[in-house]
Design a protein around this motif. Structure first.
Motif, PDB file in Angstrom:
ATOM      1  N   PHE A  39       0.852  -1.180   0.000  1.00  0.00           N
ATOM      2  CA  PHE A  39       0.000   0.000   0.000  1.00  0.00           C
ATOM      3  C   PHE A  39       0.888   1.230   0.000  1.00  0.00           C
ATOM      4  CE2 PHE A  39      -2.152   3.402   2.402  1.00  0.00           C
ATOM      5  CZ  PHE A  39      -3.231   3.631   1.540  1.00  0.00           C
ATOM      6  N   LEU A  40       0.520   2.185  -0.804  1.00  0.00           N
ATOM      7  CA  LEU A  40       1.341   3.377  -0.987  1.00  0.00           C
ATOM      8  C   LEU A  40       0.473   4.617  -0.849  1.00  0.00           C
ATOM      9  CD1 LEU A  40       3.583   5.178  -2.320  1.00  0.00           C
ATOM     10  CD2 LEU A  40       2.826   4.249  -4.507  1.00  0.00           C
ATOM     11  N   TYR A  41       0.928   5.553  -0.030  1.00  0.00           N
ATOM     12  CA  TYR A  41       0.175   6.795   0.177  1.00  0.00           C
ATOM     13  C   TYR A  41       1.147   7.958   0.030  1.00  0.00           C
ATOM     14  CZ  TYR A  41      -3.035  10.135   2.403  1.00  0.00           C
ATOM     15  OH  TYR A  41      -3.856  11.200   2.665  1.00  0.00           O
ATOM     16  N   VAL A  42       0.831   8.865  -0.839  1.00  0.00           N
ATOM     17  CA  VAL A  42       1.739   9.980  -1.102  1.00  0.00           C
ATOM     18  C   VAL A  42       1.590  11.062  -0.042  1.00  0.00           C
ATOM     19  CG1 VAL A  42       2.450  11.735  -2.759  1.00  0.00           C
ATOM     20  CG2 VAL A  42       1.604   9.513  -3.569  1.00  0.00           C
ATOM     21  N   LEU A  43       2.695  11.347   0.628  1.00  0.00           N
ATOM     22  CA  LEU A  43       2.674  12.353   1.701  1.00  0.00           C
ATOM     23  C   LEU A  43       2.964  13.750   1.167  1.00  0.00           C
ATOM     24  CD1 LEU A  43       4.648  10.300   4.375  1.00  0.00           C
ATOM     25  CD2 LEU A  43       2.168  10.652   4.268  1.00  0.00           C
ATOM     26  N   THR A  44       4.024  13.837   0.369  1.00  0.00           N
ATOM     27  CA  THR A  44       4.353  15.141  -0.231  1.00  0.00           C
ATOM     28  C   THR A  44       4.844  14.920  -1.653  1.00  0.00           C
ATOM     29  OG1 THR A  44       6.686  15.098   0.403  1.00  0.00           O
ATOM     30  CG2 THR A  44       5.139  16.000   2.024  1.00  0.00           C
TER      31      THR A  44
END
Length: 207
Positions: free
Chosen positions: A154-159
């Motif tokens: 799972f990948l979530y873009v922070l910045t």
DNA sequence: CCAACCCATTCGTGTTGAAA
DNA sequence: TTTCAACACGAATGGGTTGG
């Protein structure tokens, strides 16, 4: 090089869990342990399993060996499988584990393409590998082929903004707040496309 | 201190299946 | 068929804690 390093930390994490040697475990102790782990009294556990609490007491004290019927009920009541009744608990299975990782205090792991900050590193034998990553790679060519490994990711873009290359799909541009979930056995490489290196939260399953 | 309670164990009994 | 061993149950008992 990047994909090798990437695969390596995952493999290391996977292997760090201690291997459980299957040894004969006596059912009585196992049942009591499972019941206690749930914080149940004999009465509660017996109700769940559909047995009399006296029966359960005898089982836990080795005064009686349950029939297969009773074993089935017991397993069902404890929400586990019958074989698990005879399996010694793995060390990490104790309920109530927790690890807090303060911002910036993860364990750093640098590669040419990614900068990993391993989170909850103190927790051994866990089912997920969470880490924050700074994506240094700028082009697909910086990787030597596809990154792939077991599990799901799972990948979530922070910045920033990233481009997610996958083996079977068109590249996806993901900006802050966007996320993706994919099978990690499918090739997957991530590059930054924003001016500054993007950072992402990654969670890999280790099952 | 003792009553009220909760929990676990032990006791007495019914049932069942296999052996004699 | 009778006997015996084992399982399962509810009731009784015992140990420990809590509240008045």
């Amino acid at each position: 090089m990047g994909e090798i390093e990437h695969a390596k930390i995952i493999r290391i994490a996977r292997e760090s869990g201690e291997e459980v040697v299957p040894e004969p475990v006596d059912l009585a102790a196992r049942v009591r342990e499972l019941r206690k782990a749930r914080g149940w009294t004999l009465e509660q556990a017996a109700a769940q399993a559909g047995l009399a609490r006296s029966t359960l007491s005898k089982i836990e004290n080795g005064q009686m060996s349950p029939t297969y019927e009773a074993l089935k009920k017991l397993a069902e009541g404890l929400a586990i499988s019958v074989p698990q009744l005879f399996t010694p608990p793995s060390k990490g299975q104790v309920t109530g584990r927790m690890a807090v990782t303060r911002a910036g205090e993860g364990v750093a792991h640098l590669t040419t393409t990614y900068e990993h900050e391993l989170l909850a590193n103190a927790l051994r034998n866990k089912q997920m590998l969470p880490y924050r990553a700074r994506i240094r790679a700028r082009s697909f060519e910086e990787f030597h082929g596809w990154v792939r490994h077991d599990g799901e990711e799972f990948l979530y873009v922070l910045t920033g903004i990233v481009r997610l290359y996958t083996e079977f799909y068109e590249p996806q541009e993901l900006k802050r707040g966007d996320s993706a979930y994919y099978d990690a056995s499918m090739g997957h490489n991530l590059v930054s496309v924003s001016h500054e290196d993007a950072t992402v939260l990654w969670v890999t399953s280790l099952v």
